[in-house]
Design a protein around this motif. Structure first.
Motif, PDB file in Angstrom:
ATOM      1  N   LEU A 180       2.453  -2.882   0.903  1.00 38.53           N
ATOM      2  CA  LEU A 180       3.707  -2.165   1.123  1.00 38.53           C
ATOM      3  C   LEU A 180       4.768  -2.818   0.245  1.00 38.53           C
ATOM      4  CD1 LEU A 180       4.928   0.058   3.047  1.00 38.53           C
ATOM      5  CD2 LEU A 180       5.824  -1.846   4.392  1.00 38.53           C
ATOM      6  N   THR A 191      14.117   1.076   0.905  1.00 35.06           N
ATOM      7  CA  THR A 191      13.044   1.811   1.579  1.00 35.06           C
ATOM      8  C   THR A 191      11.737   1.055   1.352  1.00 35.06           C
ATOM      9  OG1 THR A 191      12.671   3.219  -0.367  1.00 35.06           O
ATOM     10  CG2 THR A 191      14.152   4.061   1.343  1.00 35.06           C
ATOM     11  N   TRP A 192      10.757   1.371   2.182  1.00 36.98           N
ATOM     12  CA  TRP A 192       9.448   0.746   2.070  1.00 36.98           C
ATOM     13  C   TRP A 192       8.405   1.832   1.833  1.00 36.98           C
ATOM     14  CZ3 TRP A 192       9.005  -4.589   2.372  1.00 36.98           C
ATOM     15  CH2 TRP A 192      10.138  -5.265   2.831  1.00 36.98           C
ATOM     16  N   GLN A 193       7.515   1.600   0.876  1.00 35.25           N
ATOM     17  CA  GLN A 193       6.512   2.617   0.570  1.00 35.25           C
ATOM     18  C   GLN A 193       5.197   1.976   0.156  1.00 35.25           C
ATOM     19  OE1 GLN A 193       8.628   4.718  -2.537  1.00 35.25           O
ATOM     20  NE2 GLN A 193       7.560   3.580  -4.157  1.00 35.25           N
ATOM     21  N   GLN A 195       2.061   0.890  -1.945  1.00 36.55           N
ATOM     22  CA  GLN A 195       1.869   0.641  -3.373  1.00 36.55           C
ATOM     23  C   GLN A 195       0.517   1.221  -3.780  1.00 36.55           C
ATOM     24  OE1 GLN A 195       0.929  -3.330  -5.603  1.00 36.55           O
ATOM     25  NE2 GLN A 195       3.149  -3.267  -5.284  1.00 36.55           N
ATOM     26  N   GLY A 199       1.507   9.279  -7.333  1.00 39.10           N
ATOM     27  CA  GLY A 199       2.271   9.594  -6.138  1.00 39.10           C
ATOM     28  C   GLY A 199       1.588  10.559  -5.189  1.00 39.10           C
ATOM     29  N   ALA A 202      -0.621   8.962  -2.395  1.00 38.88           N
ATOM     30  CA  ALA A 202       0.228   8.262  -1.419  1.00 38.88           C
ATOM     31  C   ALA A 202       0.932   9.247  -0.502  1.00 38.88           C
ATOM     32  CB  ALA A 202       1.248   7.392  -2.150  1.00 38.88           C
ATOM     33  N   ARG A 203       1.355  10.389  -1.054  1.00 42.53           N
ATOM     34  CA  ARG A 203       2.042  11.394  -0.224  1.00 42.53           C
ATOM     35  C   ARG A 203       1.087  12.069   0.746  1.00 42.53           C
ATOM     36  NH1 ARG A 203       4.326  12.663  -5.275  1.00 42.53           N
ATOM     37  NH2 ARG A 203       2.965  14.474  -5.471  1.00 42.53           N
ATOM     38  N   THR A 214       2.427  -0.186   9.847  1.00 40.07           N
ATOM     39  CA  THR A 214       2.986  -1.214   8.979  1.00 40.07           C
ATOM     40  C   THR A 214       2.842  -2.571   9.643  1.00 40.07           C
ATOM     41  OG1 THR A 214       4.584   0.202   7.835  1.00 40.07           O
ATOM     42  CG2 THR A 214       5.092  -2.139   7.949  1.00 40.07           C
ATOM     43  N   PRO A 248       7.090   2.803   7.397  1.00 42.27           N
ATOM     44  CA  PRO A 248       6.120   3.896   7.509  1.00 42.27           C
ATOM     45  C   PRO A 248       5.216   3.712   8.722  1.00 42.27           C
ATOM     46  CG  PRO A 248       6.165   2.999   5.270  1.00 42.27           C
ATOM     47  CD  PRO A 248       6.957   2.061   6.128  1.00 42.27           C
TER      48      PRO A 248
END
Length: 277
Positions: A180, A191-193, A195, A199, A202-203, A214, A248
């Motif tokens: 993350l 924001t945290w997303q 890695q 894209g 991940a979406r 998380t 997330p």
């Protein structure tokens, strides 16, 4: 066409036998060490990042994977045959039969595992990117030069197909772990997303798995927790969307608290608790 009715009791039994989960956390949060909270005899670790040093005393089995084609092969052995697959493609009857004949020992070993721990989905997408760059789809038909759009399109298609194939693995719990990352925009908003290369995968991942979690560090704040990713001393799992930390998360089971202790065995027991019991 194999259409059939699934009874409520059968559906409940199948649900209790499997869960798909994605766990993300900052580097060094101890994601791989979660293996120690799972039953070693029933768990297989797919090691994509050569990261077993922290759990070298763990008693379970692992398979090192260093290329995306190998990852596709392992996913096929775990998930079985996809009846909708192209007869000459990945996860087809031909693909599975070839692997079964080539790796009979792997087939027997995997048959005895009910939990698959994929470490990590971050490295899976990196391997997929390296592989995609060598494929014909990554080069222009007209000029022969690299085509970035073709590379990312192929990456997304194959990674998502692999994830969905593992999602449908019969009577198995599949746990993906990944990095993350903290992202700060031009307005200094954090924001945290996850890695991951590309894209699209991940979406789509949150829609593929049952649980998004998380793992991070926290500090006690009275009766609650304060997110302290750099200075916190307590590891917690954030399990529900709309959490006060902006991390997330998703709980399709509806049975988890906002945060839980970092024990996957206890977490799976709570998720799969029989409401009739």
């Amino acid at each position: 066409m194999a259409l059939r009715i699934v009874s409520a009791d059968e559906r409940l039994s199948t649900t209790n036998a499997k869960t798909t989960m994605a766990i993300f956390g900052p580097s060094g949060a101890g994601k791989t060490s979660l293996l120690k909270t799972l039953p070693p005899a029933e768990t297989l670790c797919i090691d994509l990042e050569a990261g077993m040093k922290s759990v070298q005393d763990w008693a379970g089995d692992s398979i090192p994977v260093r290329s995306f084609p190998d990852a596709l092969d392992i996913a096929c052995l775990v998930g079985g045959i996809n009846p909708a697959a192209d007869p000459s493609g990945f996860f087809s009857d031909g693909h599975y039969r070839h692997l079964s004949e080539t790796y009979p020992d792997l087939v027997r070993m995997i048959a005895g595992k009910r939990i698959i721990f994929v470490d990590s989905i971050t490295d899976l997408t990196r391997q997929a990117m390296a592989w995609a760059k060598t494929r014909p789809e990554s080069f222009s038909d007209k000029t022969g030069k690299p085509d970035t759009r073709g590379t990312y399109g192929l990456l997304a298609r194959e990674v998502i197909a692999l994830l969905k194939h593992l999602q449908h693995a019969p009577a198995r719990t599949v746990i993906f772990v990944g990095i993350l990352e903290r992202v700060t925009d031009e307005f200094n908003r954090v924001t945290w997303q996850p890695q991951m290369e590309g894209g699209k995968a991940a979406r789509e991942l949150p829609g593929i798995v049952d649980q998004v979690i998380t793992m991070s560090f926290f500090a006690a704040d009275g009766d609650s927790w304060r997110h302290e990713p750099e200075r916190g001393e307590v590891r917690r799992l954030v399990c529900r969307s709309g959490n006060p930390f902006g991390l997330p998360a998703k709980d399709r089971s509806g049975r988890l608290d906002v945060t839980e202790t970092p024990d996957l065995g206890a977490l799976l027991t709570k998720i799969n608790a029989n409401p009739k019991g």
